[in-house]
Design an enzyme around this catalytic site. Structure first.
Site, short mmCIF file in Angstrom:
data_model
loop_
_atom_site.label_atom_id
_atom_site.label_comp_id
_atom_site.label_asym_id
_atom_site.label_seq_id
_atom_site.Cartn_x
_atom_site.Cartn_y
_atom_site.Cartn_z
N GLY B 40 35.19 56.18 -37.90
CA GLY B 40 35.88 55.56 -38.77
C GLY B 40 34.99 54.49 -39.42
O GLY B 40 34.31 53.70 -38.77
N LEU B 43 37.23 48.89 -42.88
CA LEU B 43 36.74 47.55 -42.48
C LEU B 43 36.52 47.44 -41.21
O LEU B 43 35.27 46.87 -40.81
CB LEU B 43 38.07 46.69 -42.70
CG LEU B 43 38.13 46.40 -44.25
CD1 LEU B 43 39.07 45.41 -44.82
CD2 LEU B 43 36.67 46.08 -45.27
N ALA B 44 37.18 48.11 -40.36
CA ALA B 44 36.98 47.63 -38.64
C ALA B 44 35.64 48.58 -38.30
O ALA B 44 34.90 47.77 -37.83
CB ALA B 44 38.09 47.99 -37.81
N GLY B 45 35.73 49.65 -38.72
CA GLY B 45 34.72 50.71 -38.34
C GLY B 45 33.48 50.24 -38.89
O GLY B 45 32.24 50.18 -38.16
N HIS B 266 57.01 49.61 -47.57
CA HIS B 266 56.78 48.58 -48.40
C HIS B 266 58.04 48.86 -49.66
O HIS B 266 58.01 50.13 -49.84
CB HIS B 266 55.47 49.00 -49.04
CG HIS B 266 54.83 47.93 -50.05
ND1 HIS B 266 55.52 47.71 -51.17
CD2 HIS B 266 54.22 46.96 -49.64
CE1 HIS B 266 54.70 46.67 -51.48
NE2 HIS B 266 53.90 45.87 -50.97
N ARG B 331 60.28 42.23 -47.15
CA ARG B 331 59.90 43.74 -47.26
C ARG B 331 60.80 44.54 -46.64
O ARG B 331 61.61 45.54 -47.26
CB ARG B 331 58.56 44.02 -46.66
CG ARG B 331 57.53 43.58 -47.63
CD ARG B 331 55.96 43.84 -47.01
NE ARG B 331 54.95 43.62 -47.88
CZ ARG B 331 53.52 43.84 -47.61
NH1 ARG B 331 53.45 44.48 -46.48
NH2 ARG B 331 52.76 43.32 -48.43
N GLU B 430 43.65 49.03 -37.86
CA GLU B 430 44.92 49.39 -37.66
C GLU B 430 45.45 50.51 -36.54
O GLU B 430 46.32 50.68 -36.29
CB GLU B 430 45.47 50.11 -39.12
CG GLU B 430 47.05 50.59 -39.23
CD GLU B 430 47.34 51.33 -40.59
OE1 GLU B 430 46.39 51.20 -41.37
OE2 GLU B 430 48.44 51.71 -40.69
N ARG B 440 54.05 43.47 -40.05
CA ARG B 440 52.96 42.91 -40.56
C ARG B 440 53.15 42.08 -41.93
O ARG B 440 53.60 42.55 -42.99
CB ARG B 440 51.81 43.98 -40.93
CG ARG B 440 50.33 43.31 -41.30
CD ARG B 440 49.39 44.37 -41.38
NE ARG B 440 49.70 45.37 -42.65
CZ ARG B 440 49.52 45.13 -43.91
NH1 ARG B 440 49.10 43.75 -44.25
NH2 ARG B 440 49.83 45.88 -44.63
#
Lengths: 227, 648, 264
Positions: B40, B43-45, B266, B331, B430, B440
């Site tokens: 992945g 952003l994290a990966g 959402h 939400r 995530e 969240r």
């Protein structure tokens, strides 16, 4: 690992285009001055002859200028051909349906579309023009060295020759207009605040050159100027 | 098996600092001997792979898209939270920590959340250094906006494209490390299994999506940063390619799956227009600042031109039920109320499968009050987007909105070091369960992704490698050949079934999605969950009997890709329902109709203040029913006192 | 407005990069299409019908389907991303087309974007252009405070205008020279505009332009069809800026002397 070595400027499309733009600008300047000089044909035989002689009185400068122009022309043409060849290799297939052209003004759109076409035609025209009025080697068109006025008038009394000059100069106009605007983009001198002024200036200069170059053969062919 | 969070103890403010001081380091010369796989490139990966590469590790990264910059982090609109307190409005690390724990309805691990709040500050510095063009004030300093669930302005943003800009930042960082030869990136390549040997993650099995080639890749540590599983619902705001296969396959190899039923809905999405609908599009929640939500009071009005419905026949249900917060309810509550009115038959818009699922979000009053121009200035781009998708002009006709799945808080269980219960298998972003509890807050997903990638993985992986040493697994190890063979068999089997089948993969996926959405979506109850638990296995069996797949396995085959993913969604969907059934309380996004007080969650902290971590048992004797066994990690709240949320 | 329409659909089918490929007529599968469907949903419907008819579905790239990931991109009747301005293929809806309209659907066409299959092309050349220099070198953990260098709002906004590029490749597809100038200019412009990007400015510009050349894209000849096709409406002004940056860099840049560092 990725080899990210920079290339010499002239090996990049941008570098080549910049040289095309600069050489184009030199030729642009020449065409402008040349056209204004030619206007003296309206002052009569002696005036334009005197103009020619004053230019020829500095042979070194004259031949120097001719050499520069030739180099510019050759560079301009060679690089353009090179760029076009690269473009053809980059895009070998066309789309099935050609898309409606982007929202641009008619003149600009036409100038853009005819740029590729006008180039080779102009080249032929320039060679003819030099053969006709500089070297005087076109068969069927009498030529007397130094007699600018006579050479000009006699040439343009032939409607074919006048027509050729008129068409070629209209194409030249489009070429100059598009090139005049585009060179600011190519050299990175463009700024949104000046865009409109740049376009107007290019249009104005082009209009002067084109009008001059079209009026001369037109008036002669129409018999308004005689030998 | 006891689940240990491995979180440091002592004062929460110093836990991460002390942990960093205590962990083992790998010396610089040795780092290049270690190989790390990152799956992945969001952003994290992306940030993780680049940071690990900068430290000197050999990194191999994988993404299923054609480029690393397409990962779905790119679609986040609103912003990223950070406790910078640049506005001087009283924000602090503690306050961000507090808001996140409370927003998560007390189902997250305090130590993790505190660390997240701490490193949030560094994220903004790092992103600015990478050239992320955050919004600025005229003086040149960074601008902030406020976001749901917080009383301070701590959200940094880049127009409505914050996720895009952050991802491009991480991607550019990754690109540099690729150019330097530190990262080898494989695009259009999907992880389809995890290789585990002697209780340690040793590598992954991938399928090349262009050639169909199935291969093994070995490493000393594996990081999964593969995002959430919202696409189990078929319709969600996730990208079409988002899938759970990487984490699900890791789960089947022993990694625990935590809180699978925690999925976030959402409230302001564009409703489904027809059965062919492939995904749902989210519109910023900020619309609720000026729009009024209503449905007709009478069923017969649902097909009428909304403008012709008189005021007295309009049911402004949020304003009537919650006068204090009105249309700005959180939400989860806003979403559920929309579902309730549509269930009562008051929904508007196209009828799909017998129900109209949509409510009006009306700007007529706001336009009358502030003028069309003011509304256009505030929401112009959103109105344009709405018009592009629906063909309706929201300046004249009320918008139609409906909730949609958009984030999954659940994921693979990890300890404080982001390591799953399989040593050497790390899970970030995530894909893990760690920071958001049962709900969240807005602008926190980007924060977690980058926190994990830039600032946590580089430390914790070094710590692991320093202790575990190099993996001795080779291409010929039994674990490698077996896993490879099993993966190949799985895909070959799908192709075999597919040649005889008669129903498309999408057809099955839509059915599964509807089933889970109906029973394990915004509101859940035991009988519905039980019914889903009965129906899902039947549908799954039908899938394995009758799915139709064209083409072969040794080529680009999108139907086969989808089939592999949907096959895993079946099992995951079942586990979600099981988890939702066993969590006999309501909390955050997990709303059990049998545990409510007037539509609000009623938690049961005595019995459920824990993380439910599910172990895959296959058909083994350990499974009580289904294929899973539950483990629990108790949660304790030392710093934020547990309290009931109330918005009345 | 009609709720459903029938289309005369021709789709380019090509097995792989070396297959010559040809148009197939799928009009029989393109009937009764809802005008509310997106173009990609329309292709989904056609594909489901193809699968049920035992034919291979059409391969096309897509992912987020909300116009931001840049993965989708199809030429429809000669126009990249279709006829609607500032809209990606995934956001293009079928109400744009008339009942009975003839559609010719093709992949991006450029030598630097070889076709992988059908409508899917390989755009990895873009990634390599970025790898050549489309970054600011900043290790995690080494950055100064985000507010340490104020950036005038105008500059930040300009950088954002360029940074909004989604890297879809429509500019290349639209360009008669298959030039990636607009993409490259947007990426260079974004970083060269910001104070953080100044240290590597010349190196970046030279390296990215060189990579563009190596990938076999054509040069810009000022047709500006890229700007018209760009779903994010990125201006060709950025190309002018890039040209300026390159010419400046070419005249002044001196490569850093390569020294072994730090081991002593």
């Amino acid at each position: 690992m990725l080899k990210a070595e920079p290339l010499p400027l002239l090996a990049t499309g941008i570098g080549k285009k910049a040289v095309v733009a600069i050489t184009g600008l030199v030729l642009y300047g020449f065409v402008f001055v040349h056209a204004l000089g030619n206007l003296q044909v309206f002052l009569g035989r002696e005036a334009i002859k005197a103009y020619r002689e004053s230019l020829h009185s500095f042979p070194k400068a004259l031949w120097g200028a001719r050499a520069v122009l030739l180099v510019c022309l050759l560079t301009h043409v060679t690089l353009t051909i090179d760029i076009a060849a690269k473009a053809r290799a980059a895009r070998t297939t066309r789309y099935k349906v050609s898309a409606p052209i982007a929202e641009q003004g008619i003149l600009q759109r036409y100038a853009r579309k005819t740029m590729v076409l006008s180039g080779p035609i102009l080249l032929v025209y320039i060679m003819f023009h030099l053969a006709h009025l500089t070297a005087g080697v076109v068969p069927g068109l009498p030529f007397k060295a130094g007699e600018v006025y006579d050479n000009l008038v006699r040439g343009f009394q032939n409607p074919m020759v006048a027509g050729l000059y008129i068409v070629a100069n209209l194409l030249l106009g489009l070429h100059l207009y598009h090139g005049g605007v585009a060179l600011f983009q190519t050299l990175g001198l463009r700024h949104p605040q000046w865009d409109a002024h740049t376009r107007h200036a290019a249009f104005l200069v082009t209009a002067v050159v084109t009008a001059t170059n079209v009026i001369i053969p037109t008036t002669i062919a129409a018999g308004l100027i005689r030998q | 098996m006891e689940l240990r969070s491995n979180a440091p103890t002592g004062p929460i403010e110093t836990r991460w600092e002390r942990h960093k001081a205590d962990i083992k380091l790998v010396n610089p010369a040795n780092k290049r001997k270690y190989e790390i796989i990152v799956v992945g490139t969001g952003l994290a990966g992306g940030a993780g792979a680049a940071s690990l590469a900068d430290l000197g590790y050999k990194v191999k990264a994988f993404c299923y898209q054609d480029s690393a910059r397409r990962a779905h982090s790119i679609a986040a609109q609103g912003g990223i939270n950070a406790a910078k307190n640049y506005q001087g409005d009283g924000d602090s690390i503690y306050r961000l920590f507090y808001d996140t724990v409370k927003g998560g309805d007390f189902r997250a691990r305090e130590s993790n959340v505190y660390r997240l709040a701490q490193v949030s500050v560094d994220i903004i510095d790092q992103c600015v250094a990478l050239g992320v063009p955050f919004a600025r004030e005229y003086g040149g300093l960074l601008a902030n906006r406020s976001f749901g669930g917080a009383q301070v302005s701590r959200t940094f943003y880049a127009r409505g494209q914050t996720g895009q800009q952050l991802l491009l930042g991480a991607y550019s960082h990754l690109s540099r490390t690729i150019a330097e030869g530190k990262v080898e990136l494989r695009t259009r390549c999907e992880m389809i299994d995890l290789i585990v040997e002697d209780n340690r993650a040793r590598g992954i099995v991938t399928r090349d999506l262009v050639t169909g080639k199935i291969e093994a890749h070995l490493a000393d540590a594996v990081v999964l940063a593969t995002g959430g599983y919202g696409n189990v619902f078929y319709l969600s705001t996730n990208a079409k390619g988002c899938n759970a296969t990487a984490i699900w396959r890791a789960h089947r190899r022993g990694a625990f799956f935590a809180n699978p039923c925690f999925t976030q809905i959402h409230p302001t999405c564009i409703p489904q227009a027809g059965v062919y609908q492939s995904k749902l599009t989210l519109m910023s929640e900020s619309l609720r600042n000026d729009g009024r939500v209503w449905v007709p009071r009478k069923k017969e009005d649902c097909t009428r031109d909304p403008a012709s419905i008189p005021e007295r026949d309009r049911y402004y249900y949020l304003e009537e039920k919650y006068p204090a917060f009105g249309n700005l309810m959180p939400r989860d509550i806003a979403s559920r109320q929309a579902k309730f009115v549509c269930d009562q038959g008051l929904g508007v818009g196209p009828e799909i499968n017998g129900v109209r699922r949509g409510v009006y979000l009306d700007f007529a009053d706001a336009i009358k009050r502030d003028g069309k121009q003011a509304i256009a200035d505030r929401y112009g781009n959103l109105f344009d987007m709405y018009q592009r998708i629906t063909g309706e002009d929201p300046y004249r006709v009320p918008m139609r909105i409906y909730p949609a799945t958009h984030y999954t808080m659940g994921g693979l269980w990890v300890d404080y070091n982001l390591m799953s219960n399989i040593p050497g298998l790390f899970v970030a972003g995530e894909a893990n369960f760690s920071d958001h509890g049962a709900n969240r807050l807005g602008a926190s997903a980007l924060m977690q992704g980058l926190a994990d990638g830039f600032f946590i993985l580089p430390y914790v992986i070094g710590n692991y490698l320093a202790q575990a040493g190099k993996s001795k697994t080779t291409e010929s190890s039994a674990a490698v050949t077996t896993t490879l063979r099993e993966a190949q068999t799985r895909f070959r089997k799908l192709i075999e079934i597919g040649q005889k089948g008669s129903r498309t993969v999408d057809d099955f996926h839509r059915k599964l999605g509807t089933l889970i959405w109906d029973h394990c979506g915004m509101a859940r109850n035991p009988s519905g969950l039980k019914s889903a638990l009965g129906q899902i296995p039947e549908l799954r069996e039908e899938f394995y009997r009758d799915v139709k797949i064209t083409g072969s396995g040794e080529e680009l085959n999108r139907e086969l890709e989808k089939a592999g993913r949907v096959a895993d969604f079946f099992e995951l969907g079942e586990l979600m329902c099981r988890d939702a059934l066993e969590r006999d309380e309501s909390c955050g996004c997990h709303f059990r109709e049998d545990h409510q007080a007037d539509g609000e969650c009623v938690r049961d902290d005595e019995h459920f203040a824990h993380v439910a971590a599910w172990e895959w048992c296959g058909q083994g004797p350990e499974a009580r029913d289904g294929n899973h066994k539950q483990h629990r990690e108790a949660l304790s709240f030392e710093y934020v006192k547990m309290a009931q949320r109330s918005y009345k | 407005m009609a709720e459903t329409i029938d289309l005369k659909l021709h789709v380019w089918r090509q097995k792989g990069p070396s297959d010559p490929g040809k148009f197939e007529d799928y009009s029989q599968y393109a009937k009764g299409i809802s005008t509310h469907a997106s173009f990609l949903e329309f292709l989904d419907v056609v594909n489901e019908r193809l699968v049920l008819a035992n034919q291979e579905p059409i391969v096309f790239d897509h992912d987020c389907r909300e116009g931001i990931c840049g993965m989708c991109g199809i030429v429809i009747n000669g126009e990249p991303h279709g006829p609607q301005k500032a809209t990606t293929t995934c956001q293009l809806h079928m109400r744009t087309f008339r009942n009975g309209e003839e559609l010719w659907v093709e992949p991006w066409r450029a030598a630097a974007f070889p076709v992988i299959r059908d409508l899917s092309v390989d755009r990895s050349a873009f990634d390599r252009i970025i790898q050549a220099g489309g970054y600011i070198t900043a290790r995690a953990g080494a950055a100064p405070d985000a507010n340490a260098i104020p950036i005038p709002k105008r500059l930040a906004d300009e950088a954002m205008d360029a940074a909004t590029c989604i890297g879809c490749g429509a500019c290349v597809a639209a360009c008669p020279n298959a030039s990636a100038s607009l993409f490259m200019a947007a990426k260079i412009g974004h970083l060269n505009t910001l104070p953080q990007g100044q240290a590597e400015r010349d190196k970046r510009t030279l390296a990215m332009v060189a990579q563009h050349e190596r990938e076999g894209f054509g040069a810009c000849s000022n047709h500006y069809l890229c700007e018209a096709a760009c779903p994010k409406e990125i201006s060709v002004q950025w190309i002018a800026r890039m040209n300026r940056d390159l010419l400046k860099a070419a005249m002044t840049y001196k490569p850093e002397p390569q020294r072994a560092g730090g081991d002593g």
